[in-house]
Design a protein around this motif. Structure first.
Motif, PDB file in Angstrom:
ATOM      1  N   PHE A 109     -15.212   1.738  -7.936  1.00 34.83           N
ATOM      2  CA  PHE A 109     -14.685   1.700  -6.570  1.00 34.83           C
ATOM      3  C   PHE A 109     -15.332   2.778  -5.703  1.00 34.83           C
ATOM      4  O   PHE A 109     -15.715   2.520  -4.559  1.00 34.83           O
ATOM      5  CB  PHE A 109     -13.164   1.882  -6.583  1.00 34.83           C
ATOM      6  N   LEU A 237     -13.806  -4.034  -0.682  1.00 34.51           N
ATOM      7  CA  LEU A 237     -13.040  -4.574  -1.807  1.00 34.51           C
ATOM      8  C   LEU A 237     -13.493  -5.982  -2.182  1.00 34.51           C
ATOM      9  O   LEU A 237     -13.545  -6.330  -3.367  1.00 34.51           O
ATOM     10  CB  LEU A 237     -11.549  -4.566  -1.456  1.00 34.51           C
ATOM     11  N   LYS A 241     -15.075  -7.142  -6.054  1.00 39.12           N
ATOM     12  CA  LYS A 241     -14.002  -7.799  -6.801  1.00 39.12           C
ATOM     13  C   LYS A 241     -14.502  -8.451  -8.090  1.00 39.12           C
ATOM     14  O   LYS A 241     -13.855  -8.365  -9.135  1.00 39.12           O
ATOM     15  CB  LYS A 241     -13.319  -8.837  -5.913  1.00 39.12           C
ATOM     16  N   LEU A 253      -5.450  -5.990  -6.491  1.00 44.51           N
ATOM     17  CA  LEU A 253      -6.410  -5.838  -5.400  1.00 44.51           C
ATOM     18  C   LEU A 253      -6.320  -7.005  -4.423  1.00 44.51           C
ATOM     19  O   LEU A 253      -6.374  -6.815  -3.203  1.00 44.51           O
ATOM     20  CB  LEU A 253      -7.823  -5.739  -5.973  1.00 44.51           C
TER      21      LEU A 253
END
Length: 263
Positions: A109, A237, A241, A253
């Motif tokens: 991340f 994001l 993913k 998420l």
């Protein structure tokens, strides 16, 4: 007594024999008409029952799909916390950015975030080379509370990345100025070692109440950068993913991304 004109078509009728036959014919006609109406009703009833049966089958299929997907299930909505900055958004983002987080994805991340938000290669290199990252929320000092602070403490590459999270709360007096002073005066960092991200639902300039115009012009594009949930956080994001290995993290998420879309 019924009087019939000699010019009438009925003048030649035999009242004793023809009138009863005519009455019988009318009765038969009315009975046939009723039977035809009843037959039509039967057909319409059968058609309606067939339509209702198909509807029930389709509704059952729809319910099966809903049960398998539960598209409207969102833990943030259930707990009614989607708009809480300090208690929800800042901790959630900080947890994702923390390589030591329970998501067990390491720097995934953090690395994607740095590569997505920052454009200059030198800045990216410095931030990505952090080996002793410490991620904190509500970092307290005499200069105020920093929503998210990511620090790297090493002799050759010390830096701080400050994220000021503003969804609905307004700017505080000299807020960004104070955070900059904290990094300069307390941490003894140079401008090259300081990055401040001003995060809003959509990218927006901080007000003069938070940072004066002269300092804003000095830091803009260098130390200070505006980012948005919809322009920056959501794409960040989305793009990573598929690299997430843990299904539980993916599900969380996705729910968080659904929340961002409504900010």
């Amino acid at each position: 007594m019924i009087l019939l004109s000699k010019h009438s078509n009925l003048a030649h009728l035999n009242t004793s024999t023809d009138i009863p036959k005519l009455s019988e014919f009318i009765s038969l006609f009315e009975g046939l008409e009723k039977k035809l109406d009843y037959g039509r009703l039967i057909k319409e009833k059968e058609s309606f029952e067939s339509l209702l049966e198909r509807f029930i089958v389709q509704e059952e299929e729809v319910q099966k799909v809903k049960a398998s997907k539960a598209d409207n299930y969102n833990i943030f909505d259930i707990l009614a916390v989607r708009h809480y900055e300090a208690k929800v958004h800042s901790p959630f983002l900080a947890h994702l950015l923390d390589p030591k987080g329970s998501h067990e994805q390491g720097k995934l991340f953090y690395r994607h975030f740095i590569e997505s938000v920052f454009k200059e290669d030198l800045i990216k290199t410095n931030l990505l080379n952090g080996v002793n990252l410490q991620v904190e929320t509500e970092l307290s000092s005499q200069y105020g509370f920093i929503d998210i602070a990511i620090r790297n403490n090493s002799i050759d590459n010390s830096f701080i990345l400050i994220i000021e999270n503003k969804i609905y709360a307004g700017d505080q007096e000299r807020q960004l100025e104070r955070y900059y002073e904290y990094a300069r005066n307390i941490l003894r960092l140079s401008d090259k070692q300081i990055r401040i991200l001003y995060l809003k639902p959509n990218r927006a300039r901080p007000g003069a109440f938070s940072i004066n115009d002269d300092l804003y012009k000095k830091l803009k594009g260098n130390v200070l950068q505006e980012i948005g949930y919809k322009e920056d956080i959501l794409p960040w994001l989305k793009n990573l993913k598929n690299e997430i290995k843990a299904e539980r993290v993916k599900h969380s998420l996705q729910q968080y991304m659904d929340v961002i879309k409504t900010l």
